[in-house]
Structures are given as C-alpha cells and as structure tokens.
Design a protein around this motif. Structure first.
Motif, PDB file in Angstrom:
ATOM      1  N   GLY A   1      28.574  -2.399 -46.359  1.00 61.12           N
ATOM      2  CA  GLY A   1      27.565  -1.163 -46.447  1.00 61.12           C
ATOM      3  C   GLY A   1      27.978  -0.189 -45.099  1.00 61.12           C
ATOM      4  O   GLY A   1      26.894   0.761 -45.119  1.00 61.12           O
ATOM      5  N   GLN A   2      28.783  -0.323 -44.334  1.00 59.28           N
ATOM      6  CA  GLN A   2      28.875   0.481 -43.137  1.00 59.28           C
ATOM      7  C   GLN A   2      30.528   0.491 -42.761  1.00 59.28           C
ATOM      8  O   GLN A   2      31.066  -0.209 -43.227  1.00 59.28           O
ATOM      9  CB  GLN A   2      28.187  -0.071 -42.010  1.00 59.28           C
ATOM     10  N   VAL A   3      30.624   1.567 -42.189  1.00 60.66           N
ATOM     11  CA  VAL A   3      32.135   1.901 -41.733  1.00 60.66           C
ATOM     12  C   VAL A   3      31.990   1.905 -40.374  1.00 60.66           C
ATOM     13  O   VAL A   3      31.351   2.974 -39.666  1.00 60.66           O
ATOM     14  CB  VAL A   3      32.416   3.051 -42.341  1.00 60.66           C
ATOM     15  N   ASP A   4      32.999   1.161 -39.643  1.00 66.98           N
ATOM     16  CA  ASP A   4      33.088   1.129 -38.186  1.00 66.98           C
ATOM     17  C   ASP A   4      34.522   2.248 -37.901  1.00 66.98           C
ATOM     18  O   ASP A   4      35.095   2.639 -38.798  1.00 66.98           O
ATOM     19  CB  ASP A   4      33.319  -0.180 -37.483  1.00 66.98           C
ATOM     20  N   LEU A   5      34.644   2.281 -36.570  1.00 63.35           N
ATOM     21  CA  LEU A   5      35.716   3.366 -36.313  1.00 63.35           C
ATOM     22  C   LEU A   5      37.236   2.746 -36.855  1.00 63.35           C
ATOM     23  O   LEU A   5      37.967   3.591 -37.404  1.00 63.35           O
ATOM     24  CB  LEU A   5      35.823   3.419 -34.752  1.00 63.35           C
ATOM     25  N   ARG A   6      37.507   1.569 -36.821  1.00 67.96           N
ATOM     26  CA  ARG A   6      38.532   1.167 -37.326  1.00 67.96           C
ATOM     27  C   ARG A   6      38.694   1.335 -38.849  1.00 67.96           C
ATOM     28  O   ARG A   6      39.717   1.901 -39.274  1.00 67.96           O
ATOM     29  CB  ARG A   6      38.639  -0.460 -36.988  1.00 67.96           C
ATOM     30  N   GLU A   7      37.672   1.141 -39.520  1.00 67.51           N
ATOM     31  CA  GLU A   7      37.857   1.333 -41.268  1.00 67.51           C
ATOM     32  C   GLU A   7      37.909   2.741 -41.543  1.00 67.51           C
ATOM     33  O   GLU A   7      38.664   3.101 -42.163  1.00 67.51           O
ATOM     34  CB  GLU A   7      36.576   0.688 -41.661  1.00 67.51           C
ATOM     35  N   MET A   8      37.176   3.322 -40.648  1.00 67.03           N
ATOM     36  CA  MET A   8      37.180   4.875 -40.694  1.00 67.03           C
ATOM     37  C   MET A   8      38.864   5.709 -40.553  1.00 67.03           C
ATOM     38  O   MET A   8      39.007   6.366 -41.111  1.00 67.03           O
ATOM     39  CB  MET A   8      36.054   5.771 -39.882  1.00 67.03           C
ATOM     40  N   THR A   9      39.155   5.141 -39.430  1.00 66.39           N
ATOM     41  CA  THR A   9      40.546   5.603 -39.039  1.00 66.39           C
ATOM     42  C   THR A   9      41.241   5.095 -40.170  1.00 66.39           C
ATOM     43  O   THR A   9      42.152   6.295 -40.594  1.00 66.39           O
ATOM     44  CB  THR A   9      40.917   5.038 -37.545  1.00 66.39           C
TER      45      THR A   9
ATOM     46  N   ASP B   1      35.137   1.329 -46.420  1.00 67.03           N
ATOM     47  CA  ASP B   1      34.194   0.235 -46.102  1.00 67.03           C
ATOM     48  C   ASP B   1      34.798  -1.381 -46.664  1.00 67.03           C
ATOM     49  O   ASP B   1      34.548  -1.705 -47.742  1.00 67.03           O
ATOM     50  CB  ASP B   1      32.641   0.001 -46.700  1.00 67.03           C
ATOM     51  N   ARG B   2      35.865  -1.763 -45.873  1.00 71.20           N
ATOM     52  CA  ARG B   2      37.029  -2.798 -46.552  1.00 71.20           C
ATOM     53  C   ARG B   2      36.185  -3.995 -46.415  1.00 71.20           C
ATOM     54  O   ARG B   2      36.629  -4.964 -47.317  1.00 71.20           O
ATOM     55  CB  ARG B   2      38.044  -2.785 -45.551  1.00 71.20           C
TER      56      ARG B   2
ATOM     57  N   VAL C   1      25.298   9.264 -36.318  1.00 75.48           N
ATOM     58  CA  VAL C   1      24.189   9.969 -36.047  1.00 75.48           C
ATOM     59  C   VAL C   1      23.142   8.992 -35.179  1.00 75.48           C
ATOM     60  O   VAL C   1      22.660   9.392 -34.034  1.00 75.48           O
ATOM     61  CB  VAL C   1      23.305  10.657 -37.161  1.00 75.48           C
ATOM     62  N   ASP C   2      22.915   7.937 -35.553  1.00 77.32           N
ATOM     63  CA  ASP C   2      21.966   6.920 -34.785  1.00 77.32           C
ATOM     64  C   ASP C   2      22.515   6.084 -33.875  1.00 77.32           C
ATOM     65  O   ASP C   2      21.892   5.394 -32.796  1.00 77.32           O
ATOM     66  CB  ASP C   2      21.320   5.917 -35.827  1.00 77.32           C
ATOM     67  N   GLY C   3      24.050   6.139 -33.305  1.00 77.82           N
ATOM     68  CA  GLY C   3      24.660   5.659 -32.218  1.00 77.82           C
ATOM     69  C   GLY C   3      24.851   4.164 -32.370  1.00 77.82           C
ATOM     70  O   GLY C   3      25.095   3.681 -31.162  1.00 77.82           O
ATOM     71  N   ASP C   4      24.761   3.482 -33.599  1.00 78.57           N
ATOM     72  CA  ASP C   4      25.020   2.125 -33.586  1.00 78.57           C
ATOM     73  C   ASP C   4      26.384   1.756 -33.670  1.00 78.57           C
ATOM     74  O   ASP C   4      26.557   0.674 -33.955  1.00 78.57           O
ATOM     75  CB  ASP C   4      23.866   1.678 -34.827  1.00 78.57           C
ATOM     76  N   GLY C   5      27.301   2.681 -33.570  1.00 75.51           N
ATOM     77  CA  GLY C   5      28.503   2.060 -33.669  1.00 75.51           C
ATOM     78  C   GLY C   5      29.283   2.166 -35.170  1.00 75.51           C
ATOM     79  O   GLY C   5      30.411   1.928 -35.438  1.00 75.51           O
ATOM     80  N   VAL C   6      28.316   2.410 -36.071  1.00 78.84           N
ATOM     81  CA  VAL C   6      28.991   2.396 -37.484  1.00 78.84           C
ATOM     82  C   VAL C   6      28.498   3.733 -38.306  1.00 78.84           C
ATOM     83  O   VAL C   6      27.295   4.227 -37.860  1.00 78.84           O
ATOM     84  CB  VAL C   6      28.509   1.084 -38.235  1.00 78.84           C
ATOM     85  N   ILE C   7      29.068   4.030 -39.453  1.00 76.97           N
ATOM     86  CA  ILE C   7      28.534   5.086 -40.136  1.00 76.97           C
ATOM     87  C   ILE C   7      28.160   4.515 -41.465  1.00 76.97           C
ATOM     88  O   ILE C   7      28.779   3.702 -42.120  1.00 76.97           O
ATOM     89  CB  ILE C   7      29.717   6.212 -40.495  1.00 76.97           C
ATOM     90  N   THR C   8      26.895   4.860 -41.983  1.00 78.64           N
ATOM     91  CA  THR C   8      26.265   4.440 -43.118  1.00 78.64           C
ATOM     92  C   THR C   8      25.934   5.528 -43.967  1.00 78.64           C
ATOM     93  O   THR C   8      25.939   6.746 -43.491  1.00 78.64           O
ATOM     94  CB  THR C   8      24.965   3.493 -42.936  1.00 78.64           C
ATOM     95  N   SER C   9      25.651   5.386 -45.312  1.00 73.73           N
ATOM     96  CA  SER C   9      25.143   6.298 -46.071  1.00 73.73           C
ATOM     97  C   SER C   9      23.904   7.381 -45.344  1.00 73.73           C
ATOM     98  O   SER C   9      23.750   8.400 -45.658  1.00 73.73           O
ATOM     99  CB  SER C   9      24.641   5.838 -47.604  1.00 73.73           C
TER     100      SER C   9
END
Length: 183
Positions: free
Chosen positions: A73-81, A68-69, A18-26
């Motif tokens: 505390g954040q998940v990037d595109l690689r981790e999410m995929t 979140d390997r 949502v905030d466009g910073d390249g990672v997903i957080t809670s």
C-alpha cells in the motif's frame, strides 16, 4: 531511464512524500493536492479542487499504485523509480497519465483565470506548496517562458511537464521544475 531522469524523479519523490516518511501512499498524493488547494486559498468543494482530487485519485490508481510491487500500500523510492521507468516510458501516453492532473494544477495556479500563469502565480504556488525556493522558481519560470510573454499558457505548462517527466536533457528548462536537482 537516464541519470538525469533519475535525479528529477528523486526530486519529485521528495515533494510527493508529503509526510516525509520515505514512502508515497494514496494519502500523500491526496495531501499534495490539499497542499496546493490550501496554498491557493481555493475552497475544497470548488469545481477545480474537486477535479484535482479526482485527477490525483486517478493518478494514484493508474500510475503510482501499480508501482507498489510488494503490495504493502505504499511506494518507496526504488519502487517509484522502477515504476516511472515503465509507466512513463512513452511520451505519447502523457495525455492519459499526466495531462488531466496537469490541467487541474494549471487551473489552481492561474488565480486570476486569464488562462496563463504569470511569474507571481508560478512562484507563489511552487514555493509555498511545492517547497521550491523563490530563486529557483524565478529561474525556472524565465526558462519556461520561451516566448518571453511574461506568462505560461496551458501549452507551455504541458510542454514543461512533458519535458520534466520524459526528458533527459540536464539543461532543459523544466529540469528543475520541482526543485533544483543535484548534478
């Protein structure tokens, strides 16, 4: 995971970041819910909003956070995929993994409470809160309304989400549910 699933998950990731910073957080996951609640004009303390917030917290804790390997505390595109490859490998787990959050979104989208989502409701929420073009919304809605009733019932909505998260058919009606994917 197929290349189609990878493209769909990338599209979902773009909306979830949502905030466009390249990672997903809670916080991003919470903001997704707040975005839908605000677009619908629902009170944050309403039962549906509370259920959605609780469902998204569980979605973060049970599905996204374990991806979140590196433990930052954040998940990037690689981790999410990679995480989706593992977590969403079995469609039989949909009722535990995606179903509760999907029910909350359905309730928010169904503004008039008739237990179906019409095209106007669908387009409003996916275009305003989901950043999907109105043209794409109309095309996706038409494809998802398989019985031509002019509305999606809860079962059709769940079928669409199952198809999106677990399917690998580039021509399936729900492939572009969260925006047009690049082929």
């Amino acid at each position: 995971m197929t290349s189609v699933q990878d493209l769909k998950y990338r599209q979902w990731f773009k909306g979830a970041d949502v905030d466009g910073d390249g990672v997903i957080t809670s916080r991003d996951v919470r903001l997704m819910g707040e975005r839908y609640i605000a677009a619908r004009g629902a009170a944050p303390e309403s039962t549906t909003a509370r259920r959605l917030t609780e469902g998204l917290d569980a979605f973060w804790a049970n599905v996204i956070a374990p991806m979140d390997r590196d433990g930052d505390g954040q998940v990037d595109l690689r981790e999410m995929t990679e995480g989706f490859r593992q977590a969403l490998a079995d469609p039989a787990l949909y009722p535990q993994q995606v179903g509760p959050v999907a029910d909350c979104y359905f309730d928010l989208i169904d503004l008039d409470g008739d237990d179906r989502v019409d095209q106007e409701e669908f387009e409003e929420i996916f275009s305003l809160a989901g950043n999907v073009s109105s043209e794409d919304c109309a095309a996706v809605f038409s494809a998802l309304d398989r019985n031509g009733s002019g509305g999606l019932d809860r079962a059709e909505f769940h079928q669409a989400l199952t198809e999106f998260f677990y399917g690998d058919d580039p021509d399936a009606p729900a492939t572009h549910l969260f925006g047009r994917i690049a082929a």
